[in-house]
Design an enzyme around this catalytic site. Structure first.
Site, PDB file in Angstrom:
ATOM      1  N   CYS A 176      43.447  35.374  31.461  1.00 31.97           N
ATOM      2  CA  CYS A 176      44.061  36.098  32.579  1.00 31.97           C
ATOM      3  C   CYS A 176      45.505  35.700  32.833  1.00 31.97           C
ATOM      4  O   CYS A 176      46.144  36.214  33.740  1.00 31.97           O
ATOM      5  CB  CYS A 176      43.210  35.925  33.825  1.00 31.97           C
ATOM      6  SG  CYS A 176      41.523  36.514  33.533  1.00 31.97           S
ATOM      7  N   HIS A 316      48.201  34.889  42.112  1.00 27.59           N
ATOM      8  CA  HIS A 316      47.152  35.303  41.182  1.00 27.59           C
ATOM      9  C   HIS A 316      46.060  35.993  42.016  1.00 27.59           C
ATOM     10  O   HIS A 316      45.606  37.059  41.662  1.00 27.59           O
ATOM     11  CB  HIS A 316      46.605  34.086  40.430  1.00 27.59           C
ATOM     12  CG  HIS A 316      45.657  34.421  39.325  1.00 27.59           C
ATOM     13  ND1 HIS A 316      45.953  35.342  38.356  1.00 27.59           N
ATOM     14  CD2 HIS A 316      44.405  33.971  39.041  1.00 27.59           C
ATOM     15  CE1 HIS A 316      44.929  35.442  37.512  1.00 27.59           C
ATOM     16  NE2 HIS A 316      43.971  34.627  37.920  1.00 27.59           N
ATOM     17  N   HIS A 353      41.637  43.268  39.103  1.00 32.50           N
ATOM     18  CA  HIS A 353      42.121  42.269  38.150  1.00 32.50           C
ATOM     19  C   HIS A 353      42.195  42.894  36.762  1.00 32.50           C
ATOM     20  O   HIS A 353      41.174  43.129  36.126  1.00 32.50           O
ATOM     21  CB  HIS A 353      41.191  41.065  38.159  1.00 32.50           C
ATOM     22  CG  HIS A 353      41.730  39.878  37.409  1.00 32.50           C
ATOM     23  ND1 HIS A 353      42.881  39.935  36.640  1.00 32.50           N
ATOM     24  CD2 HIS A 353      41.287  38.597  37.322  1.00 32.50           C
ATOM     25  CE1 HIS A 353      43.108  38.752  36.107  1.00 32.50           C
ATOM     26  NE2 HIS A 353      42.154  37.919  36.500  1.00 32.50           N
TER      27      HIS A 353
END
Lengths: 426, 398
Positions: A176, A316, A353
């Site tokens: 990620c 994030h 995400h």
């Protein structure tokens, strides 16, 4: 005279073109309008049946014509559309030749169920199907195009052909944090003087039933299925996991000298990049947040600035209980008491995400934030978590002068990469 | 006026090598195998009709002491984590928290291994289901091990190396088959040469003993069928080989300061990409790469990573034959390990250069000629089975 080098004597690396694709829409303009309006791109999944699944919502990109395609096909298409926007904005290169290398973050790629089923049917064994049957069918029939489609390198390879980038493209993954790594590799190559320009792309169109189930089995996903738009709740007390999503981000990076010489409009500067790996656990960050703290400090040191000079943090902020708490712990250590007065927002509250693509998309949004003097909100922030007191720019965008952004990305496997992005030099 | 500083370039040493393959583990075992009987260890029955070079028996406990860690990994990750541990031991930095906390890692990796019995079982039933997609989801939810995903993610080899060995300076994973191995080494080398990194762990790992990867080659009819044949002479398919190779690269200054000695010098790494849409493109790109390595006189050998896929390997053979240099095929000894192939070839190049002589030719390998002279330098080639060309120059450190 403008200096073309930074405090450390390295070439200043600037962004001259940006492109993005998300579940909210195609291109920066559409995305920016929706992100600043606090709109969500999360919806009920229609790509595959969700009857038995624990999570039935996602931020898939379903608006492209052409029907169902494989994960690498969709990832490549998203990447190409984002890169086209970035290159066209930068006005760089001629005749399909981009004057620099390609760094391309790509999602996991493997042969998929439709292909396996075709091979199994072709083999038509009398008993249970095994991989030996699939191998036999592969040898007897011609599926050589599947080989190219399902090797890891073909997305970047096709993009290299399409945009005429130079040399062997690098396909990469830091889970990620991949989007930030794709930018970092370009920044380093330009600083080393290996190239004057580079193309960074991060893409993810890999939401299949199996991908969703894999994350679900790790208890990483939200199950707030009833109201998809309200499910991603970064930093809120009632957050319960991330929303899997698709998208792509692309940036044209150049040395300032190269950009100025060709009269390009500079959109922003990649002032610093920091990274630090975490050896604590395969999916969980060190609870003391030391690697994340080290990563943020490395980014600030690389940029040659102090924490006091950061105006906004593009978090994030995945909406998992653990990430958001750990990210808060890390930011608290780095920014101290000042953290309470720094706006921190998560784009993932709206677009979910986007995994491999997230860092690049968020870098684009961070630079748009600087350009427009407007901070996109963290939506679905109804119940603050008292354990993580932050100014998350709750629910409504805010006008603010922002000149320097920290953009965080953390991933499975102990991956942490932070960027420091600033306004164009005056 | 430009105020850019001219790029400076520092000397880069290979101060540690960790290598596992069908020949065993460690440089000494490989040197002994190459010196004695260069015939490869091969398995032609277990994956019939395909040729596979199986990993030698490895006691994984010796580098991955916790069983819990081993259970979290699939074979490719165990091979890589083991080889990385060997490399750190070889460089003398195992357990040195200060250095490992600054070590930059670049790993070449592919994808993880599938649960082939689950896949087979689903495929056996799925066509009889009223709603195949619903059935697929039900079965995957019931049958997939939750942690299998972590054994499949490309970047989790690097993640496991961080966890088991404590390498945390930085962690990057490159994919893209053979070229990922070239670029992992190239980026690690470039950063040290440019002075932005002092020490790096670079390499990759591959488990060849898996039908799901053989299937990927078989789709393009590229997996070598038994009986085995040497690839430079015949190039009629890729003989997959299980292997892992990691190298510790280090600036000469950093190595000297801690009293470390070089196994060899890594003097350059280059990658490029032929489009392969017309004849002669691979040859032209490879010749360009060889030219970048500079004049290669007496005492230079070629360690070829040629994979055995007909088109690229024939092109490579043509170019290598023209150089007039003594050639040795890495694939003929330990098989082709895809992402790990270039690091494996580089490890063997460092090994043979450190001995100052080249191991002997293989019977039946027409391009391999005897060479008994002193060896001071080796170039390593990596031409991908479908894309990507790379080259490195390894020199003797005296």
């Amino acid at each position: 005279m403008t200096s073309y080098t930074d405090k450390a004597g390295r070439p200043i690396v600037v962004v001259t073109g940006m492109g993005m694709m998300t579940s909210l829409g195609q291109g920066k303009q559409d995305n920016w309008a929706k992100l600043t309006a606090g709109q969500s791109g999360i919806h009920r999944i229609t790509r595959f049946p969700v009857d038995t699944l624990k999570t039935t919502i996602a931020g898939t990109v379903d608006y492209l014509p052409g029907g169902r395609r494989s994960a690498p096909d969709l990832s490549e298409e998203l990447a190409a559309l984002a890169a086209e926007e970035a290159i066209s904005e930068a006005g760089i290169g001629t005749g399909g030749r981009f004057p620099g290398p390609l760094f391309c973050a790509v999602p996991p790629i493997e042969l998929e169920w439709p292909q396996r089923r075709i091979l199994a049917r072709e083999a038509a064994p009398n008993g249970p199907v095994s991989y030996d049957d699939l191998l036999r069918a592969a040898e007897v029939n011609d599926h050589s195009d599947w080989h190219e489609r399902f090797v890891y390198g073909s997305i970047a390879d096709h993009l290299a052909d399409r945009f005429g980038t130079q040399g062997q493209p690098i396909s990469l993954s830091t889970a990620c944090a991949s989007g930030n790594t794709s930018i970092q590799l370009a920044v380093e190559a330009i600083r080393r003087g290996e190239c004057d320009a580079a193309l960074s792309i991060a893409t993810d169109g890999s939401v299949t039933a199996e991908a969703l189930i894999r994350f679900s089995l790790l208890s990483a996903l939200s199950a707030h299925n009833e109201n998809p738009a309200g499910a991603s709740r970064p930093f809120a007390k009632n957050r319960d996991g991330f929303i899997i999503a698709e998208g792509a981000g692309a940036l044209v990076l150049e040395s300032l000298e190269h950009a100025v010489a060709r009269g390009a409009r500079v959109l922003g500067v990649v002032e610093g990049v920091g990274e630090m790996a975490d050896s604590f656990h395969r999916t969980r960050s060190s609870p003391d947040a030391k690697p994340v703290i080290g990563c943020m400090r490395n980014a600030l040191a690389d940029a040659g600035v102090s924490p006091d000079e950061v105006d906004y943090i593009n978090a994030h902020g995945t909406s998992t209980p653990e990430n958001d708490r750990m990210e808060f712990t890390g930011m608290s250590a780095v920014f101290g008491e000042r953290l309470g007065s720094i706006p921190v927002s998560s784009n993932k509250s709206m677009i979910g995400h986007t995994l491999t693509a997230a860092g690049a998309i968020e870098a684009v949004v961070s630079l748009l934030t600087i350009q427009n003097g407007r901070i996109p909100p963290t939506i679905n922030y109804e119940i603050p978590d008292p354990a993580i007191p932050l100014d998350v720019v709750p629910n409504v965008a805010r006008d603010a002068q922002v000149t320097r952004v920290m953009s965080n990305s953390f991933g499975f496997g102990g991956q942490n990469v932070c960027l420091i992005l600033t306004a164009a030099p005056v | 006026m430009s105020d850019r500083r001219p790029p400076s370039r520092r000397e880069v040493w290979i101060t540690g090598v960790g290598l596992v393959s069908s020949f065993g583990e460690g440089l000494d075992a490989h040197w002994a195998a190459l010196a004695q009987d260069p015939a490869p260890v091969r398995e032609e029955a277990a994956f019939a009709p395909y040729v596979v070079h199986p990993l030698a028996r490895i006691e994984f406990d010796r580098q991955i002491p916790k069983k819990g860690d081993q259970r979290q990994m699939e074979p490719w990750q165990r091979i890589g984590t083991y080889a990385a541990g060997l490399a750190l031991d070889s460089a003398g930095i195992k357990g040195d928290k200060d250095i490992l906390g600054r070590t930059d890692m670049v790993v070449a990796a592919g994808g993880g291994e599938r649960d082939q019995s689950v896949d087979g079982s689903i495929l056996s039933e799925i066509e009889n289901q009223p709603n195949p997609d619903v059935y697929l989801s039900e079965r995957l939810q019931a049958d997939l091990r939750p942690t299998l995903f972590l054994a499949q993610l490309s970047n989790l080899l690097a993640g496991n190396i961080s966890i088991v060995h404590g390498v945390t300076g930085s962690s990057r994973t490159f994919m893209g088959e053979e070229s990922s191995g070239v670029d992992a080494v190239r980026i690690g080398w470039s950063r040290i040469a440019a002075g932005t990194s002092e020490i790096a762990l670079v390499g990759g790992a591959y488990n060849a003993e898996r039908r799901d990867m053989l299937l990927l080659f078989a789709l393009r009819h590229l997996a070598m069928h038994a009986p085995w044949s040497p690839v430079l002479a015949e190039a009629n398919g890729v003989p997959s080989g299980s292997a892992g190779a990691f190298l510790v690269l280090e600036s000469a200054e950093h190595a000297r300061a801690r009293g470390a000695t070089p196994i060899a010098k890594l003097s350059g790494v280059w990658s490029d990409r032929a489009r392969r849409s017309a004849d002669g493109e691979i040859e032209a790109v490879l010749e360009g790469l060889i030219a970048k390595a500079g004049p290669l006189g007496e005492g230079t050998a070629v360690l070829s990573g040629a994979c055995g896929a007909p088109i690229p390997t024939r092109a490579e053979v043509a170019v290598l034959a023209k150089t007039g240099l003594p050639v040795r095929s890495v694939t003929d000894r330990v098989g082709h390990s895809l992402e790990a192939q270039f690091p494996v070839a580089l490890a063997l190049a460092a090994l043979t250069v450190s001995h100052g002589r080249l191991f002997g030719p293989l019977a039946g390998e027409s391009v391999e000629k005897p060479f008994d002279g002193p060896l001071s330098r080796a170039i390593v080639t990596g031409v991908g089975h479908w894309r990507g060309e790379g080259l490195a120059l390894v020199e003797r450190a005296d």
